[in-house]
Design a protein around this motif. Structure first.
Motif, PDB file in Angstrom:
ATOM      1  N   CYS A 185       0.832  -1.206   0.000  1.00  0.00           N
ATOM      2  CA  CYS A 185       0.000   0.000   0.000  1.00  0.00           C
ATOM      3  C   CYS A 185       0.862   1.249   0.000  1.00  0.00           C
ATOM      4  O   CYS A 185       0.587   2.212  -0.737  1.00  0.00           O
ATOM      5  CB  CYS A 185      -0.937  -0.003   1.206  1.00  0.00           C
ATOM      6  SG  CYS A 185      -2.229  -1.268   1.132  1.00  0.00           S
ATOM      7  N   SER A 189       1.166   4.297  -2.780  1.00  0.00           N
ATOM      8  CA  SER A 189       0.320   5.332  -2.168  1.00  0.00           C
ATOM      9  C   SER A 189       0.233   6.602  -3.001  1.00  0.00           C
ATOM     10  O   SER A 189      -0.766   7.314  -2.948  1.00  0.00           O
ATOM     11  CB  SER A 189       0.830   5.678  -0.765  1.00  0.00           C
ATOM     12  OG  SER A 189       2.158   6.183  -0.820  1.00  0.00           O
ATOM     13  N   LEU A 219      -3.035   3.515   9.187  1.00  0.00           N
ATOM     14  CA  LEU A 219      -3.453   4.744   8.518  1.00  0.00           C
ATOM     15  C   LEU A 219      -3.128   5.967   9.362  1.00  0.00           C
ATOM     16  O   LEU A 219      -2.760   7.025   8.824  1.00  0.00           O
ATOM     17  CB  LEU A 219      -4.945   4.677   8.202  1.00  0.00           C
ATOM     18  CG  LEU A 219      -5.328   3.677   7.106  1.00  0.00           C
ATOM     19  CD1 LEU A 219      -6.840   3.585   6.984  1.00  0.00           C
ATOM     20  CD2 LEU A 219      -4.718   4.078   5.764  1.00  0.00           C
ATOM     21  N   LYS A 223      -0.402   8.925   8.128  1.00  0.00           N
ATOM     22  CA  LYS A 223      -1.329  10.006   7.787  1.00  0.00           C
ATOM     23  C   LYS A 223      -0.717  10.917   6.731  1.00  0.00           C
ATOM     24  O   LYS A 223       0.424  11.329   6.830  1.00  0.00           O
ATOM     25  CB  LYS A 223      -1.668  10.811   9.036  1.00  0.00           C
ATOM     26  CG  LYS A 223      -2.730  11.869   8.813  1.00  0.00           C
ATOM     27  CD  LYS A 223      -3.062  12.582  10.123  1.00  0.00           C
ATOM     28  CE  LYS A 223      -4.146  13.630   9.923  1.00  0.00           C
ATOM     29  NZ  LYS A 223      -4.466  14.325  11.210  1.00  0.00           N
ATOM     30  N   PHE A 226      -1.773   8.744   1.896  1.00  0.00           N
ATOM     31  CA  PHE A 226      -2.775   8.132   1.030  1.00  0.00           C
ATOM     32  C   PHE A 226      -3.810   9.129   0.535  1.00  0.00           C
ATOM     33  O   PHE A 226      -4.144  10.100   1.225  1.00  0.00           O
ATOM     34  CB  PHE A 226      -3.479   6.989   1.774  1.00  0.00           C
ATOM     35  CG  PHE A 226      -2.573   5.845   2.105  1.00  0.00           C
ATOM     36  CD1 PHE A 226      -2.201   4.939   1.121  1.00  0.00           C
ATOM     37  CD2 PHE A 226      -2.070   5.686   3.382  1.00  0.00           C
ATOM     38  CE1 PHE A 226      -1.342   3.888   1.410  1.00  0.00           C
ATOM     39  CE2 PHE A 226      -1.219   4.640   3.680  1.00  0.00           C
ATOM     40  CZ  PHE A 226      -0.850   3.736   2.692  1.00  0.00           C
ATOM     41  N   VAL A 231      -8.348   6.147   1.859  1.00  0.00           N
ATOM     42  CA  VAL A 231      -8.670   6.178   3.287  1.00  0.00           C
ATOM     43  C   VAL A 231     -10.148   5.920   3.513  1.00  0.00           C
ATOM     44  O   VAL A 231     -10.514   5.136   4.397  1.00  0.00           O
ATOM     45  CB  VAL A 231      -8.245   7.533   3.904  1.00  0.00           C
ATOM     46  CG1 VAL A 231      -8.681   7.609   5.365  1.00  0.00           C
ATOM     47  CG2 VAL A 231      -6.737   7.727   3.767  1.00  0.00           C
TER      48      VAL A 231
END
Length: 240
Positions: A185, A189, A219, A223, A226, A231
């Motif tokens: 991820c 991103s 997440l 912070k 993404f 999100v």
């Protein structure tokens, strides 16, 4: 090896594939619905022509096609899938995906290059997502050494190959390699494409059913890395 290079596939000989394709093309062609085919093609952004077969109709016809056929081996699966991919109408590729989902357990890690060919040829979410989670994911689960191939796929310039890497653990639940999931991820991103951003959110949302706190913490820790779409999708079922 049945796939010899990017975009190049060699179809192996298979008596079973000969039988299945002869039945398949005759059975599907007899049920064509041209009026229904138009909106189906439009919905899929004109990725391929359609015969106009709804999913229930198509699967009922497929059962007729496969009635009495023997269990395939890897060569049969390869031949059937690649020959379906050579046919223009999208329903033939749906047939191949359904067939592989049912019989992938008869395939070895050597089938992965074939799966990649399918993912990257006439690619769209309708085939790629099922191949990712039900075919590629099963191959990797059966042979964990293939995880290194996924490490290469996540960095691939072909967004559908990268999406497959993101989604291949979608059904793993408590067997998910969380470190690899989160790393993938993060690796993508910043990708600008909707389908990658959506896939990031989807694979996180699916894992959140198993470990919601891990997803929330990830997440929160990352912070700003993404896209809002990713999100929102990730937190859809567990809240902020």
């Amino acid at each position: 090896m049945s796939v010899t290079g990017a975009g190049t596939a060699r179809v192996p000989g298979s008596v079973l594939a000969d039988t299945v394709l002869e039945r398949l093309t005759a059975t599907y062609a007899a049920a064509v619905d041209p009026e229904r085919a138009v909106p189906m093609r439009a919905y899929m952004k004109d990725i391929a022509p359609f015969l106009g077969l709804t999913t229930p109709v198509r699967r009922a016809l497929s059962r007729t096609v496969l009635e009495g056929t023997p269990r395939p081996d890897e060569t049969d699966c390869t031949a059937i899938a690649l020959r379906c991919w050579e046919l223009p109408a999208r329903e033939y590729q749906y047939f191949a995906v359904d067939y592989l989902r049912r019989h992938v357990r008869h395939c070895t890690s050597g089938f992965l290059p074939v799966a990649r060919h399918l993912v990257s040829t006439v690619p769209w979410w309708d085939t790629v997502d099922a191949l990712a989670s039900h075919v590629v994911g099963c191959l990797v689960a059966a042979d964990p050494k293939l995880a290194t191939d996924m490490d290469a796929w996540i960095a691939d310039e072909d967004l559908w190959v990268a999406r497959t890497a993101l989604l291949h653990q979608l059904r793993y639940k408590e067997h998910t390699d969380t470190e690899r999931l989160f790393a993938y991820c993060l690796r993508q991103s910043g990708h600008p494409d909707f389908f990658i951003r959506k896939a990031i959110g989807w694979c996180l949302r699916e894992y959140a059913w198993t470990d919601p706190e891990a997803v929330r913490d990830f997440l929160a820790r990352e912070k700003g890395r993404f896209a809002p779409l990713s999100v929102r999708e990730a937190l859809k079922n567990i809240g902020a």
